[in-house]
Design an enzyme around this catalytic site. Structure first.
Site, mmCIF file in Angstrom:
data_model
loop_
_atom_site.group_PDB
_atom_site.id
_atom_site.type_symbol
_atom_site.label_atom_id
_atom_site.label_comp_id
_atom_site.label_asym_id
_atom_site.label_seq_id
_atom_site.Cartn_x
_atom_site.Cartn_y
_atom_site.Cartn_z
ATOM 1 N N HIS A 84 23.944 135.704 2.399
ATOM 2 C CA HIS A 84 23.371 135.099 3.658
ATOM 3 C C HIS A 84 24.017 136.212 4.691
ATOM 4 C CE1 HIS A 84 21.845 131.676 1.248
ATOM 5 N NE2 HIS A 84 22.681 131.521 1.558
ATOM 6 N N GLU B 140 15.905 126.392 -0.866
ATOM 7 C CA GLU B 140 15.449 128.043 0.706
ATOM 8 C C GLU B 140 13.897 128.937 -0.032
ATOM 9 O OE1 GLU B 140 19.292 130.043 0.584
ATOM 10 O OE2 GLU B 140 19.704 127.733 -1.104
ATOM 11 N N HIS C 2 18.056 126.745 5.698
ATOM 12 C CA HIS C 2 18.975 126.776 5.323
ATOM 13 C C HIS C 2 19.629 125.102 4.826
ATOM 14 C CE1 HIS C 2 22.000 126.757 1.883
ATOM 15 N NE2 HIS C 2 22.220 127.845 1.900
ATOM 16 N N SER C 3 18.684 124.001 5.704
ATOM 17 C CA SER C 3 18.615 123.154 5.379
ATOM 18 C C SER C 3 19.160 122.340 3.612
ATOM 19 C CB SER C 3 17.885 122.270 5.924
ATOM 20 O OG SER C 3 17.411 122.081 7.657
#
Length: 357
Positions: free
Chosen positions: A104, A316, A175-176
């Site tokens: 990430h 995602e 990225h929720s």
């Protein structure tokens, strides 16, 4: 309408929150630390609103967490084995922030930046902008990037864009974590899920892509027809599943149908209890599903709620994990003069029935 309010500071730099309301009552909150979505209130079948994204009550929670709740992640979302890849004949070594591997964007990725926000108070869109220096976290090329959140009565469109000063790789990710019953409602194992894809990319024991692309048929990865997330999660062990057993759950990439660069269907999530339904579309060829198997009661979220294992579902949309090291995976290269553009659309509705189906 959009209102701005103080949200704390990091090393003396102020952070703000942006509350967005639409004509239909949908309400959201964003912060410029990580260009994050920190609240999203949507109605159930009876018209009652609940906040359906996981997060924290204050800035310190987001600052100290490595869960990436609601964040814009990059420069490269997902994993790269060893943090290494070759770009135009040159070996590139990235920051390694997940053991020996890159994840990430590194330890100081886009999720750690304080972005600059631009918005019209009478509108329903917030545009965040930031820069990434040449060599930041090991990535070549300087980036100018943006993440724009646009709300309407039905949901949310996120547009991530950037340009580079030199050849590089980019794979920006939103990225929720969603729980359609409400962020404080426990686990999502009873949510029903459909993924519009017949293939997935297996991983090894470090959750690193092996380079294979396999059929979902006959496996726990087959969501071509709606079924609950928890229905086969106990089978996730052994080759191709990460070897992590049930405690880790899903953390895998699906190959989705549709032309890359054009909006296409990705997934549908339905909570039978509340009746909320979320349709997901994107411009990307893959979607990583993470069922938050690393969360535990030590993670105290909004309202003092302990986020249990499987408390949320992250979907995602992106290129594939470790794409730079597999020539048959979608390319993540970005050249000067090119525009990187990734759109993801979340649309909310209900199943329109009274009571629990």
């Amino acid at each position: 309408m959009i209102s701005r309010s103080p949200y704390g500071d990091i090393n003396g730099i102020p952070v703000h929150a942006y509350t967005v309301t639409t004509g239909g009552g949908l309400r959201a909150r964003l912060i410029d630390f990580g260009a994050r979505l920190v609240e999203l209130h949507v109605p159930d079948r009876a018209g009652a609103f609940a906040d359906v994204v996981l997060g924290f009550d204050d800035l310190s929670g987001f600052e100290s967490s490595d869960a990436y709740f609601g964040a814009t992640c990059g420069r490269y979302g997902n994993r790269i084995a060893g943090g290494r890849f070759e770009l135009h004949g040159q070996q590139v070594q990235l920051d390694r922030n997940e053991g020996p591997n890159h994840q990430h964007g590194g330890s100081e990725g886009f999720d750690r930046k304080i972005w600059t926000a631009d918005f019209d108070p009478s509108g329903t869109a917030v545009r965040f902008e930031a820069t990434s220096a040449d060599g930041e976290m090991g990535f070549p090329g300087a980036l100018d990037m943006s993440a724009t959140y646009e709300f309407d009565v039905e949901g949310l469109r996120v547009t991530m864009e950037c340009r580079t000063s030199a050849p590089t790789i980019v794979n920006m990710v939103h990225h929720s974590y969603f729980n359609l019953a409400g962020h404080d409602a426990g686990d999502v194992l009873g949510h029903e899920l459909t993924i519009d894809g017949s293939f997935y990319t297996p991983v090894d024991d470090e959750l690193l892509a092996t380079g294979e692309i396999l059929s979902v048929g006959g496996t726990p990865f087959d969501f071509r027809h709606a079924r609950t997330i928890g229905s086969r999660i106990s089978e996730l062990s052994g080759p191709g599943a990460g070897g992590q057993g049930e405690a880790r759950g899903y953390d895998h990439n699906w190959v989705v149908r549709g032309a890359p660069g054009e909006l296409h269907d990705v997934a549908v999530v339905h909570d039978p209890v509340s009746g909320r339904v979320m349709h997901l579309r994107s411009t990307e060829p893959g979607v990583q599903m993470y069922t938050a198997g690393d969360l535990n009661a030590d993670v105290i979220g909004k309202g003092g709620v302990a986020y249990v294992r499987y408390a949320g579902l992250a979907l995602e949309t992106q290129k594939f994990p470790c794409s730079p090291n597999f020539s048959h995976f979608p390319s993540t290269e970005l050249m000067p003069g090119q525009l990187y553009r990734h759109q993801v659309v979340f649309t909310f509705s209900t199943d329109a029935h009274e009571g629990t189906p």
